[in-house]
Design a protein around this motif. Structure first.
Motif, PDB file in Angstrom:
ATOM      1  N   ILE A 374     108.264  39.322  62.011  1.00  0.00           N
ATOM      2  CA  ILE A 374     108.122  38.145  62.869  1.00  0.00           C
ATOM      3  C   ILE A 374     107.345  38.505  64.120  1.00  0.00           C
ATOM      4  N   LEU A 375     107.682  39.650  64.709  1.00  0.00           N
ATOM      5  CA  LEU A 375     106.996  40.073  65.927  1.00  0.00           C
ATOM      6  C   LEU A 375     105.533  40.390  65.656  1.00  0.00           C
ATOM      7  N   ASP A 376     105.226  41.020  64.522  1.00  0.00           N
ATOM      8  CA  ASP A 376     103.836  41.326  64.175  1.00  0.00           C
ATOM      9  C   ASP A 376     103.007  40.049  64.068  1.00  0.00           C
ATOM     10  N   GLU A 377     103.619  39.004  63.478  1.00  0.00           N
ATOM     11  CA  GLU A 377     102.898  37.731  63.347  1.00  0.00           C
ATOM     12  C   GLU A 377     102.643  37.117  64.721  1.00  0.00           C
ATOM     13  N   PHE A 404     117.260  41.593  67.560  1.00  0.00           N
ATOM     14  CA  PHE A 404     116.155  42.542  67.747  1.00  0.00           C
ATOM     15  C   PHE A 404     116.130  42.977  69.205  1.00  0.00           C
ATOM     16  N   PRO A 405     116.332  44.254  69.505  1.00  0.00           N
ATOM     17  CA  PRO A 405     116.464  44.713  70.897  1.00  0.00           C
ATOM     18  C   PRO A 405     115.199  44.478  71.712  1.00  0.00           C
ATOM     19  N   ILE A 406     115.373  44.079  72.968  1.00  0.00           N
ATOM     20  CA  ILE A 406     114.224  43.801  73.826  1.00  0.00           C
ATOM     21  C   ILE A 406     113.406  45.064  74.066  1.00  0.00           C
ATOM     22  N   ASP A 407     114.065  46.225  74.177  1.00  0.00           N
ATOM     23  CA  ASP A 407     113.312  47.465  74.381  1.00  0.00           C
ATOM     24  C   ASP A 407     112.356  47.721  73.219  1.00  0.00           C
ATOM     25  N   LEU A 408     112.826  47.456  72.004  1.00  0.00           N
ATOM     26  CA  LEU A 408     111.982  47.669  70.841  1.00  0.00           C
ATOM     27  C   LEU A 408     110.858  46.639  70.801  1.00  0.00           C
ATOM     28  N   THR A 409     111.162  45.393  71.183  1.00  0.00           N
ATOM     29  CA  THR A 409     110.127  44.366  71.268  1.00  0.00           C
ATOM     30  C   THR A 409     109.028  44.803  72.230  1.00  0.00           C
ATOM     31  N   MET A 410     109.430  45.284  73.391  1.00  0.00           N
ATOM     32  CA  MET A 410     108.448  45.711  74.394  1.00  0.00           C
ATOM     33  C   MET A 410     107.636  46.902  73.903  1.00  0.00           C
ATOM     34  N   GLU A 411     108.294  47.824  73.210  1.00  0.00           N
ATOM     35  CA  GLU A 411     107.585  49.006  72.697  1.00  0.00           C
ATOM     36  C   GLU A 411     106.493  48.594  71.707  1.00  0.00           C
ATOM     37  N   ILE A 412     106.830  47.711  70.765  1.00  0.00           N
ATOM     38  CA  ILE A 412     105.868  47.281  69.755  1.00  0.00           C
ATOM     39  C   ILE A 412     104.731  46.487  70.395  1.00  0.00           C
ATOM     40  N   VAL A 413     105.089  45.605  71.327  1.00  0.00           N
ATOM     41  CA  VAL A 413     104.091  44.759  71.980  1.00  0.00           C
ATOM     42  C   VAL A 413     103.133  45.613  72.812  1.00  0.00           C
ATOM     43  N   GLU A 414     103.658  46.591  73.534  1.00  0.00           N
ATOM     44  CA  GLU A 414     102.802  47.459  74.358  1.00  0.00           C
ATOM     45  C   GLU A 414     101.874  48.298  73.499  1.00  0.00           C
ATOM     46  N   GLU A 415     102.352  48.738  72.328  1.00  0.00           N
ATOM     47  CA  GLU A 415     101.489  49.489  71.417  1.00  0.00           C
ATOM     48  C   GLU A 415     100.306  48.642  70.959  1.00  0.00           C
ATOM     49  N   LEU A 418      99.518  44.475  74.464  1.00  0.00           N
ATOM     50  CA  LEU A 418      99.982  43.244  75.111  1.00  0.00           C
ATOM     51  C   LEU A 418     101.197  43.569  75.971  1.00  0.00           C
ATOM     52  N   GLU A 419     101.788  42.533  76.537  1.00  0.00           N
ATOM     53  CA  GLU A 419     103.015  42.702  77.308  1.00  0.00           C
ATOM     54  C   GLU A 419     103.964  41.546  77.007  1.00  0.00           C
ATOM     55  N   VAL A 420     105.209  41.714  77.419  1.00  0.00           N
ATOM     56  CA  VAL A 420     106.227  40.677  77.248  1.00  0.00           C
ATOM     57  C   VAL A 420     106.492  40.031  78.602  1.00  0.00           C
ATOM     58  N   ASP A 421     106.632  38.714  78.609  1.00  0.00           N
ATOM     59  CA  ASP A 421     107.001  38.032  79.849  1.00  0.00           C
ATOM     60  C   ASP A 421     108.464  38.360  80.134  1.00  0.00           C
TER      61      ASP A 421
END
Length: 885
Positions: A374-377, A404-415, A418-421
Motif C-alpha cells: 500500500i505504501l509503495d503504491e 504499520f509503524p510510523i517509523d517504518l513508514t518514514m524509513e521507506i518514504v525517505e528511501e 520523499l517525506e511524511v507530513d
C-alpha cells in the motif's frame, strides 16, 4: 547480586519483622478502571481504601506490574520498563512513618554478608514532602543522613493520591547517587538521571475530597487507620547491585538483548539508535512473555491490544536492526530461560505461550508485507503527481488500520526521496490519545469508586450457601439505588440488595448469575443480576415486583431450581469437554476462557488450527462417554499449593486465594480449580452436542455445545429436517449425502452452461460495442452498461477485446454490469491513451466513488465496485467527466 536474590533478601527481611509474605497477584487486575496491575499497591487497594478489612496488619510482596504510559521512553533511559517487579511492605493501621523509615534504612544499609542489600549510606539521598516536618525529622533522628541530603519537594513529586476522593498522603523517596560520571551534582531535586529513585514510602494518613486533579483537592481530616504503602523497584536495585548501566543489562533482561545482537549481527554499544532498539526488544519480549503467562492473548482491543503493540514494537525494532525474518523463536526462548527461576510457569507452559507469540509474529510480518504494498503504491502516486510528501492522514491510516509503524513508514518514504507530513500525523495521533484518555477518565469516574460498599463489606463477607441450598434465610444489610445508599425501595424500582447470606450464585469463572427471587414480609424482588463489586461482597440487582423493602428486614433468597440445574450441568459439561480436548489434542490445549449458562456452554482453548470433523466427533464421544459412565463429582477446599501439587488446573488470568475449591470429575481425569456450581454425578448432564467450532484469534479456537434437554431438542429438530429431506428427495437416510452431492453437481453443471451462454451473448455484442466509440476530448470512448453478467472476469475480457478492436488511436473502454447484485465497472486503456494521460486506475476510482465503494488497479486495466447497483450509469458518466476534464 542476582535479581531473584535481591527479591528473596527483601522478603526474608520483612518476614523476620512479622510481615505476612503475600504472593504476587496477576498482571490482570479486577479494578475496572485499569487494564493491568500498574503498581504494587493495586492488589491492596480494597484494604488501603477500607472497602475490605485487611486480613493482616503487616504484609510484604514482590508484585508483577505492567505500565505502558511511558512506552516511548523504553530503551532511552536506564530505568523505564513496561514489565517490572515492585517490592512492597505494607502496614494496615499498624506501624507508620517511624517504622517504615527504620525498616527501609536497615535493609538498604545492612551489609550483604549480614543479609542486607549493602548500600553505602554515603550514596543515598532522601526526599520528603515540603510540609512533612515529621518525616524530615525522623530521617535525621533514625539515620546517618546529613541535612543536605534530605530534600523537600512539592506535591507533584512527593504527595500520593489516586486522583479520586479517598485516602491520600505525603511520601518520602530514597535515591541512589550513581556518581558524577552520570550527571550533575545537586541531588534528586535536579531531576537528573544521575539520581535513581529506588524506594518510595507512602504515608497514607489523610482523607481527601473535592478532587479536581491529582494535586488539587481538599483534606477532610486524618484517616482513622493510617497505612503504609511502599514500593522498591526490583529492576532498579538490580542494575545498581549488578554494576551495569541500566535495567536492560540485568540478569533477567540481558539474555534477550544478547539474542537480538546475535540475530542482527550488530554490536551492542556501537551505535546509540541501535542500542535503544536492542533495549526495546529486550524489554518488550520479556513483557510479552509475562503477559502471555498470565492469560493475556493478542487482540485488537483492551489488554490484548497492549500485548500486540509490545510484540509489534519488538518486531519493528528487529526490522530496523536489519532483521526482516522471524526472530521470536530465539528471543522468547532466551527470555524464558532468564525468567523461569523466578516464574516457573514460563517454562512449564512455554509451548502454549510460544504458540501465541510465533503466530502473532507471522501475522504481523504478513501485515508488514501488505502495508509495504500500500505504501509503495502511495509513494508511486506521489512521485507521478510531482508531490514531495506522503500525507499525515495516509500515514495514520497505515498505522491505525494496518498496524504499520510510523517509523517504518518514514524509513521507506525517505528511501524513496520523499517525506511524511509528520506534523499532521502527530496531530491525528494526539486526537486519538485525547479520545482514549477521555474514555479512560470516564471509565474511571463511572467504575472505580467502590467506596459505597466499604461499610457494607466491613460487616463481614457474604456467605454463599448455594452449593447445598436453593433457599436461604438472611437479612438485608443495605440497599443502593444508582450507587447511593437508601433505607427503602418500592414497587418497580431497580435496586441493589446486599444480604448477609445468599443462595444465589454471583457471576464468575465463566458461569452466569443465577435467576430467582428474594422474598420477605410484604415484598417480592425479581433478581436481574448477581455480582461481586468488591472481593467478598455479593450484590443482587433486583426489581421490586411488589411491596416495599427496607434495610434490616428479613429476606429469603430463592434460586430458580430448573435454571440452576441446567446451568450447573452446562458448567460440568465444560469440564468434561476440556478434559476431552486435552485427551485428544494434548496438554497444550489449555483453557483460554469459557461461558456457561442453562443449556449452553462455550469453551475457548489454545490451538492454532481448525479441528477436523473426525477430531470433533472424537471429542464429543469422549465427553458423552464420561456422561454415560456416571462419574462422581467431588469438591474439596484446600490450600492453593496443595491443589496445584495434586494436578489441579487453574484458569490463566484468574485470581485465586490462599485456599481454593478443587472440582474432580472421575478423579484426576478432570481436576480443576473452580468456584462454580456442579452436578453430583456426570450422568446428570444428560447429553453434550457440539454445535460449533471456530477461530477466536491467531492461536485460539472455540467450541460451542448444547447440553441436556437443549441438546436433545436440537438433535430432534435436525432429525425432523433429515426426515423431510429423505421424503422430498426420495432417498433413504444413508443415501441422502450422495443424493444431495448429485443434485449439487447437476446444479453446478447447469450454472456452468448458463454462464457459457451468457459469456457468448456478451461476446456477440463485441462489434456493436466497438461501433459506439465516440470522441471525448483527446480520446475515443466506449461507455456502456451491459445489464447483468455472470462474472467480473467476463466483463473484463469483453473490455479488453473492445479495446483491441479500437486500434492504435487513443482509446478508453468503460463497461459496467451487475454481477450477483453488486455493481462493477471495468476500465481499459490502450497505449496511446495512457501516453495522453488516461490512467485506468484513476478512472476506476472515479467510477467506484459513484457506486459507493472503492477501486483501482494498473494503468492499462482497472476495476471499481460498490454497493449501489442502480448507480452504474452515474459511474460511467464519472469516467466520461474525468476524461473530459
Amino acid at each position: 547480586m542476582k535479581t531473584a536474590e535481591i527479591a528473596q533478601r527483601y522478603l526474608d527481611f520483612f518476614q523476620k519483622n512479622d510481615h505476612v509474605i503475600v504472593p504476587s497477584a496477576s498482571l490482570i487486575t479486577d479494578d475496572p478502571a485499569l487494564l493491568f496491575t500498574v503498581a504494587g499497591m493495586v492488589p491492596f487497594i480494597p484494604y488501603l481504601s477500607g472497602d475490605v478489612p485487611a486480613p493482616y496488619k503487616r504484609a510484604a510482596d514482590n508484585q508483577k506490574c505492567i505500565r505502558t504510559l511511558d512506552i516511548e521512553e523504553v530503551g532511552k533511559t536506564p530505568r523505564h520498563g513496561t514489565f517490572f517487579q515492585m517490592l512492597g511492605n505494607w502496614s494496615f493501621g499498624d506501624y507508620f512513618k517511624e517504622g517504615a523509615i527504620r525498616f527501609a534504612w536497615e535493609l538498604l544499609t545492612t551489609p550483604d554478608a549480614d543479609g542486607g542489600l549493602g548500600f553505602d549510606p554515603e550514596d543515598l539521598w532522601v526526599t520528603v514532602y515540603e510540609e512533612d516536618d515529621e518525616a524530615h525529622d525522623l530521617w535525621l533522628r533514625l539515620t546517618d543522613l546529613p541535612e543536605e541530603r534530605i530534600q523537600r519537594l512539592g506535591k507533584d513529586t512527593n504527595y500520593w493520591s489516586t486522583g479520586l476522593p479517598g485516602p491520600a498522603g505525603p511520601c518520602s523517596e530514597i535515591f541512589f547517587d550513581r556518581g558524577p560520571a552520570y550527571g550533575i551534582d545537586g541531588g534528586p531535586a535536579t531531576d537528573d538521571d544521575r539520581y535513581v529513585e529506588i524506594w518510595n514510602l507512602v504515608f497514607m494518613q489523610y482523607e481527601i475530597t473535592n478532587v479536581t486533579s491529582k494535586y488539587d483537592f481538599d483534606i477532610v481530616g486524618e484517616l482513622p487507620n493510617k497505612n503504609i504503602d511502599t514500593g522498591m523497584g526490583l529492576e532498579r536495585v538490580a542494575f545498581i547491585k549488578q554494576g551495569v548501566d541500566n535495567m536492560y543489562e540485568t540478569d533477567q533482561v540481558r539474555p534477550v538483548l544478547d539474542a537480538a545482537v546475535a540475530l542482527s549481527g550488530k554490536r551492542y554499544g556501537a551505535d546509540h539508535e541501535d542500542d535503544v532498539r536492542f533495549r526495546v526488544v529486550a524489554d518488550h519480549v520479556r513483557s510479552s512473555l509475562m503477559l502471555l503467562s498470565d492469560g493475556v492473548t493478542p487482540a485488537n482491543d483492551g489488554r490484548g491490544y497492549i500485548l500486540r503493540r509490545l510484540m509489534r514494537r519488538a518486531i519493528r525494532s528487529m526490522r530496523l536492526l536489519g532483521v526482516e525474518g522471524p526472530t521470536f523463536a530465539e528471543l522468547f526462548a532466551a527470555s524464558r530461560d532468564a525468567m523461569k527461576d523466578a516464574y516457573p510457569i514460563v517454562a512449564t507452559d512455554y509451548d502454549r505461550l510460544a504458540q501465541y507469540a510465533l503466530a502473532e509474529e507471522a501475522t504481523f510480518l504478513r501485515t508488514l508485507a501488505s502495508g509495504s504494498e500500500i505504501l509503495d503504491e502511495s509513494v508511486a502516486d506521489t512521485k507521478r503527481s510531482g508531490g514531495k510528501s506522503i500525507s499525515g492522514s495516509e500515514a495514520f491510516l497505515l498505522h491505525d488500520t494496518y498496524g504499520f509503524p510510523i517509523d517504518l513508514t518514514m524509513e521507506i518514504v525517505e528511501e524513496a526521496g520523499l517525506e511524511v507530513d509528520r506534523a499532521a500525523f502527530d496531530a491525528l495521533m494526539q486526537e486519538q490519545r485525547s479520545r482514549a484518555k477521555a474514555d479512560a477518565r470516564s471509565r474511571k469516574r463511572q467504575l472505580a469508586d467502590t467506596s459505597v460498599y466499604r461499610d457494607l463489606r466491613a460487616q463481614g463477607e457474604t456467605i454463599f450457601t448455594g452449593y447445598s441450598d436453593l433457599e436461604t434465610e438472611s437479612s438485608i444489610l443495605g440497599l443502593l439505588v444508582d450507587g447511593v445508599p437508601v433505607d427503602r425501595a418500592t414497587s418497580s424500582q431497580i435496586v441493589e440488595v446486599i444480604l448477609a447470606e445468599t443462595a444465589l450464585y454471583a457471576e464468575s469463572g465463566g458461569q452466569v448469575a443465577d435467576k430467582g427471587v428474594i422474598v420477605g414480609p410484604g415484598f417480592e424482588l425479581e433478581v436481574l443480576d448477581v455480582q461481586k463489586p468488591v472481593p467478598g461482597l455479593v450484590s443482587h440487582t433486583v426489581e421490586v415486583s411488589s411491596g416495599e423493602v427496607g434495610v434490616g428486614q428479613p429476606a429469603t433468597t430463592v434460586v430458580d431450581a430448573a435454571n440452576r440445574r441446567s446451568a450447573r450441568a452446562a458448567h460440568s459439561a465444560t469440564h468434561l469437554v476440556h478434559a476431552a480436548l486435552r485427551d485428544t489434542l494434548g496438554k497444550s490445549a489449555t483453557q483460554a476462557g469459557s461461558l456457561n449458562r442453562a443449556g449452553y456452554m462455550r469453551f475457548d482453548f489454545a490451538w492454532g488450527q481448525a479441528l477436523s470433523d473426525a477430531t470433533k466427533s472424537e471429542i464429543e464421544e469422549i465427553s458423552n462417554n464420561a456422561v454415560r459412565d456416571n462419574l462422581e463429582v467431588t469438591t474439596r477446599v484446600l490450600a492453593l499449593d496443595e491443589a496445584k501439587a495434586a494436578g489441579a488446573m487453574a484458569l490463566f488470568g484468574e485470581k485465586y486465594g490462599e485456599t481454593v475449591r478443587m472440582v474432580d470429575i472421575g478423579g484426576p481425569w478432570s481436576r480443576e480449580l473452580c468456584a462454580g456450581t456442579h452436578v453430583s454425578t456426570s450422568a446428570e448432564i444428560g447429553l453434550i452436542s457440539l454445535v460449533g467450532e471456530s477461530s477466536v484469534g491467531a492461536s485460539n479456537r472455540r467450541v460451542e455445545a448444547l447440553v441436556g434437554l437443549d441438546a436433545f431438542r436440537s438433535l430432534a429438530a435436525e432429525r425432523a429436517i433429515v426426515s423431510q429431506l429423505t421424503a422430498n428427495l426420495k432417498a433413504p437416510r444413508d443415501q441422502l449425502t450422495a443424493r444431495v452431492a448429485e443434485l449439487q453437481a447437476q446444479l453446478k453443471a447447469a450454472e456452468k452452461k448458463i454462464a457459457s451462454f451468457e459469456s457468448k451473448a456478451l461476446g456477440d455484442r463485441l462489434p456493436a460495442l466497438a461501433a459506439t466509440a465516440a470522441p471525448v476530448g483527446a480520446y475515443r470512448l466506449v461507455s456502456e452498461s451491459l445489464g447483468t453478467a455472470a462474472s467480473g472476469d467476463d466483463v473484463r475480457a469483453l473490455a479488453l477485446q473492445v479495446r483491441e478492436r479500437l486500434g492504435v488511436d487513443a482509446a478508453v473502454v468503460a463497461l459496467g454490469a451487475v454481477v450477483g447484485d453488486r455493481p462493477v465497472v471495468i476500465v481499459a486503456t490502450n497505449e496511446a491513451a495512457r501516453a495522453a494521460g488516461a490512467k485506468a486506475g484513476v478512472l476506476a476510482k472515479a467510477a467506484a466513488a459513484a457506486l459507493g465503494g472503492g477501486g483501482g488497479g494498473r494503468d492499462d486495466v482497472a476495476q471499481g465496485g460498490g454497493t449501489d447497483a442502480t448507480a452504474v450509469p452515474a459511474a460511467l458518466s464519472a469516467v466520461r467527466d474525468a476524461l473530459g476534464a
